[in-house]
Scaffold this motif. Sequence first.
Motif, PDB file in Angstrom:
ATOM      1  N   LEU A  23       0.733  -0.964   0.284  1.00 56.90           N
ATOM      2  CA  LEU A  23      -0.234   0.068  -0.300  1.00 56.90           C
ATOM      3  C   LEU A  23       0.882   1.813  -0.241  1.00 56.90           C
ATOM      4  O   LEU A  23       0.543   2.123  -0.662  1.00 56.90           O
ATOM      5  CB  LEU A  23      -0.681  -0.049   1.245  1.00 56.90           C
ATOM      6  N   LEU A  24       2.119   1.598   0.586  1.00 61.96           N
ATOM      7  CA  LEU A  24       3.076   2.663   0.918  1.00 61.96           C
ATOM      8  C   LEU A  24       3.396   2.668  -0.838  1.00 61.96           C
ATOM      9  O   LEU A  24       3.303   3.509  -0.732  1.00 61.96           O
ATOM     10  CB  LEU A  24       3.906   1.982   1.790  1.00 61.96           C
ATOM     11  N   ALA A  25       4.011   1.039  -1.594  1.00 66.98           N
ATOM     12  CA  ALA A  25       4.828   1.534  -2.765  1.00 66.98           C
ATOM     13  C   ALA A  25       3.582   1.993  -3.582  1.00 66.98           C
ATOM     14  O   ALA A  25       3.288   2.842  -4.477  1.00 66.98           O
ATOM     15  CB  ALA A  25       4.947  -0.067  -2.871  1.00 66.98           C
ATOM     16  N   ASN A  26       2.342   1.623  -3.359  1.00 66.91           N
ATOM     17  CA  ASN A  26       0.687   2.288  -4.284  1.00 66.91           C
ATOM     18  C   ASN A  26       0.939   3.448  -4.172  1.00 66.91           C
ATOM     19  O   ASN A  26       0.437   4.317  -4.955  1.00 66.91           O
ATOM     20  CB  ASN A  26       0.168   1.148  -4.042  1.00 66.91           C
ATOM     21  N   SER A  27       0.799   3.967  -2.602  1.00 66.28           N
ATOM     22  CA  SER A  27       0.424   5.277  -2.952  1.00 66.28           C
ATOM     23  C   SER A  27       1.965   6.054  -3.531  1.00 66.28           C
ATOM     24  O   SER A  27       1.179   7.293  -3.963  1.00 66.28           O
ATOM     25  CB  SER A  27       0.745   5.795  -1.331  1.00 66.28           C
ATOM     26  N   LEU A  28       2.942   5.597  -3.692  1.00 58.54           N
ATOM     27  CA  LEU A  28       4.167   6.027  -4.447  1.00 58.54           C
ATOM     28  C   LEU A  28       4.041   6.257  -5.766  1.00 58.54           C
ATOM     29  O   LEU A  28       4.780   6.176  -6.138  1.00 58.54           O
ATOM     30  CB  LEU A  28       5.159   6.002  -3.887  1.00 58.54           C
ATOM     31  N   GLY A  29       3.440   5.258  -5.914  1.00 62.08           N
ATOM     32  CA  GLY A  29       3.217   4.771  -7.966  1.00 62.08           C
ATOM     33  C   GLY A  29       3.647   4.106  -7.827  1.00 62.08           C
ATOM     34  O   GLY A  29       4.506   3.332  -9.228  1.00 62.08           O
ATOM     35  N   LEU A  30       4.327   2.454  -6.981  1.00 58.76           N
ATOM     36  CA  LEU A  30       5.233   2.181  -7.700  1.00 58.76           C
ATOM     37  C   LEU A  30       5.032   0.594  -7.583  1.00 58.76           C
ATOM     38  O   LEU A  30       5.582   0.070  -8.077  1.00 58.76           O
ATOM     39  CB  LEU A  30       6.590   2.116  -6.691  1.00 58.76           C
ATOM     40  N   ALA A  31       3.329   0.256  -7.015  1.00 64.56           N
ATOM     41  CA  ALA A  31       3.087  -1.304  -7.193  1.00 64.56           C
ATOM     42  C   ALA A  31       2.528  -2.024  -8.160  1.00 64.56           C
ATOM     43  O   ALA A  31       2.913  -2.617  -8.039  1.00 64.56           O
ATOM     44  CB  ALA A  31       2.308  -1.534  -5.616  1.00 64.56           C
ATOM     45  N   THR A  68      -5.626  -2.640  -3.632  1.00 65.69           N
ATOM     46  CA  THR A  68      -5.217  -1.891  -4.472  1.00 65.69           C
ATOM     47  C   THR A  68      -5.980  -1.831  -6.132  1.00 65.69           C
ATOM     48  O   THR A  68      -5.559  -0.895  -7.306  1.00 65.69           O
ATOM     49  CB  THR A  68      -4.047  -1.884  -4.855  1.00 65.69           C
ATOM     50  N   GLY A  69      -6.458  -2.709  -6.091  1.00 68.79           N
ATOM     51  CA  GLY A  69      -7.828  -2.304  -7.000  1.00 68.79           C
ATOM     52  C   GLY A  69      -7.416  -3.522  -8.574  1.00 68.79           C
ATOM     53  O   GLY A  69      -7.615  -3.101  -9.343  1.00 68.79           O
ATOM     54  N   CYS A  70      -6.774  -4.350  -8.086  1.00 64.61           N
ATOM     55  CA  CYS A  70      -5.830  -5.210  -9.212  1.00 64.61           C
ATOM     56  C   CYS A  70      -7.353  -6.044  -9.985  1.00 64.61           C
ATOM     57  O   CYS A  70      -8.121  -6.306  -9.000  1.00 64.61           O
ATOM     58  CB  CYS A  70      -4.805  -6.314  -9.110  1.00 64.61           C
ATOM     59  N   MET A  71      -7.074  -6.413 -11.173  1.00 74.62           N
ATOM     60  CA  MET A  71      -8.117  -7.454 -11.670  1.00 74.62           C
ATOM     61  C   MET A  71      -8.369  -8.704 -11.528  1.00 74.62           C
ATOM     62  O   MET A  71      -6.873  -9.437 -11.037  1.00 74.62           O
ATOM     63  CB  MET A  71      -8.144  -7.161 -12.992  1.00 74.62           C
ATOM     64  N   ILE A  72      -9.051  -9.949 -11.685  1.00 66.79           N
ATOM     65  CA  ILE A  72      -9.275 -10.895 -10.621  1.00 66.79           C
ATOM     66  C   ILE A  72      -8.355 -12.187 -11.134  1.00 66.79           C
ATOM     67  O   ILE A  72      -7.687 -12.654 -10.788  1.00 66.79           O
ATOM     68  CB  ILE A  72     -10.069 -12.007 -11.263  1.00 66.79           C
ATOM     69  N   TRP A  73      -8.152 -12.214 -12.782  1.00 65.74           N
ATOM     70  CA  TRP A  73      -6.524 -12.493 -13.375  1.00 65.74           C
ATOM     71  C   TRP A  73      -5.096 -12.236 -12.491  1.00 65.74           C
ATOM     72  O   TRP A  73      -4.328 -13.292 -12.175  1.00 65.74           O
ATOM     73  CB  TRP A  73      -6.404 -12.637 -14.700  1.00 65.74           C
ATOM     74  N   ASP A  74      -4.906 -11.069 -11.897  1.00 66.03           N
ATOM     75  CA  ASP A  74      -3.532 -10.340 -12.054  1.00 66.03           C
ATOM     76  C   ASP A  74      -4.260 -10.905 -10.027  1.00 66.03           C
ATOM     77  O   ASP A  74      -2.603 -11.414  -9.268  1.00 66.03           O
ATOM     78  CB  ASP A  74      -3.582  -8.904 -11.432  1.00 66.03           C
ATOM     79  N   ILE A  75      -5.168 -10.992  -9.366  1.00 64.77           N
ATOM     80  CA  ILE A  75      -4.640 -11.243  -8.227  1.00 64.77           C
ATOM     81  C   ILE A  75      -4.165 -12.958  -8.094  1.00 64.77           C
ATOM     82  O   ILE A  75      -3.683 -12.943  -6.888  1.00 64.77           O
ATOM     83  CB  ILE A  75      -6.277 -11.282  -6.673  1.00 64.77           C
ATOM     84  N   ILE A  76      -5.059 -13.328  -9.102  1.00 67.56           N
ATOM     85  CA  ILE A  76      -4.890 -14.933  -8.935  1.00 67.56           C
ATOM     86  C   ILE A  76      -3.567 -15.205  -9.295  1.00 67.56           C
ATOM     87  O   ILE A  76      -2.485 -15.814  -9.053  1.00 67.56           O
ATOM     88  CB  ILE A  76      -5.718 -15.345  -9.874  1.00 67.56           C
ATOM     89  N   PHE A  77      -2.972 -14.658 -10.671  1.00 69.24           N
ATOM     90  CA  PHE A  77      -1.656 -15.079 -11.288  1.00 69.24           C
ATOM     91  C   PHE A  77      -0.329 -13.750 -10.416  1.00 69.24           C
ATOM     92  O   PHE A  77       0.809 -14.873 -10.569  1.00 69.24           O
ATOM     93  CB  PHE A  77      -1.599 -15.272 -12.451  1.00 69.24           C
ATOM     94  N   GLY A  78      -0.872 -13.670  -9.740  1.00 74.24           N
ATOM     95  CA  GLY A  78       0.181 -12.278  -9.702  1.00 74.24           C
ATOM     96  C   GLY A  78       0.778 -13.061  -8.229  1.00 74.24           C
ATOM     97  O   GLY A  78       1.781 -12.958  -8.014  1.00 74.24           O
ATOM     98  N   SER A  79      -0.062 -13.497  -7.031  1.00 73.83           N
ATOM     99  CA  SER A  79      -0.322 -14.679  -6.576  1.00 73.83           C
ATOM    100  C   SER A  79       0.423 -15.406  -6.820  1.00 73.83           C
ATOM    101  O   SER A  79       1.178 -16.011  -5.442  1.00 73.83           O
ATOM    102  CB  SER A  79      -1.598 -14.424  -4.966  1.00 73.83           C
TER     103      SER A  79
END
Length: 164
Positions: A23-31, A68-79
């Motif tokens: 969440l910190l990285a996301n607030s800085l636009g890095l995540a 962070t509002g990722c799409m479902i396929w990102d939630i699954i495959f990123g994880s």
Amino acid sequence: MNKRVLFIVNAAVIAAFYVVLTLLANSLGLANHAIQIRISEALTILPLFTPAAIPGLFLGCILSNFLTGCMIWDIIFGSIATLLGALGTYLLRRRSKWLAPLPPIIANTLIVPFILSYVYQFEGSIPYFMITVGIGEIISCGILGLLLHSALSKYRKHLFPATK
């Protein structure tokens, strides 16, 4: 303390740290996006200290991607990429600490570019995304992860008492 409870507590704390750092990285636009430097990926070094880091990192990544509002396929495959990286790091725990960052770097460099291209349809090619994600992972897992390892090694017995 019961080893099972300690395992669950360690996993939960690691998941919470992963979420907060993402969440910190996301607030800085890095995540999230083509160029990613997720500070939380430094935690992928933790399976060297405790197997509880494996579910902790996986759950933390799922929660982070969801929050962070990722799409479902990102939630699954990123994880899954984070899970594979954590498992690989754990398997290398008896080898050189210098090899430990490689599994998460490789897993994310091979999986995340396809998410960026096909799920988010970002402009750019798969090789371009492999370079950008790979550089971010080298910074996060390689540099920051090894710095974290050095900092935590002194306190290993206090932070992770149920592990060797």
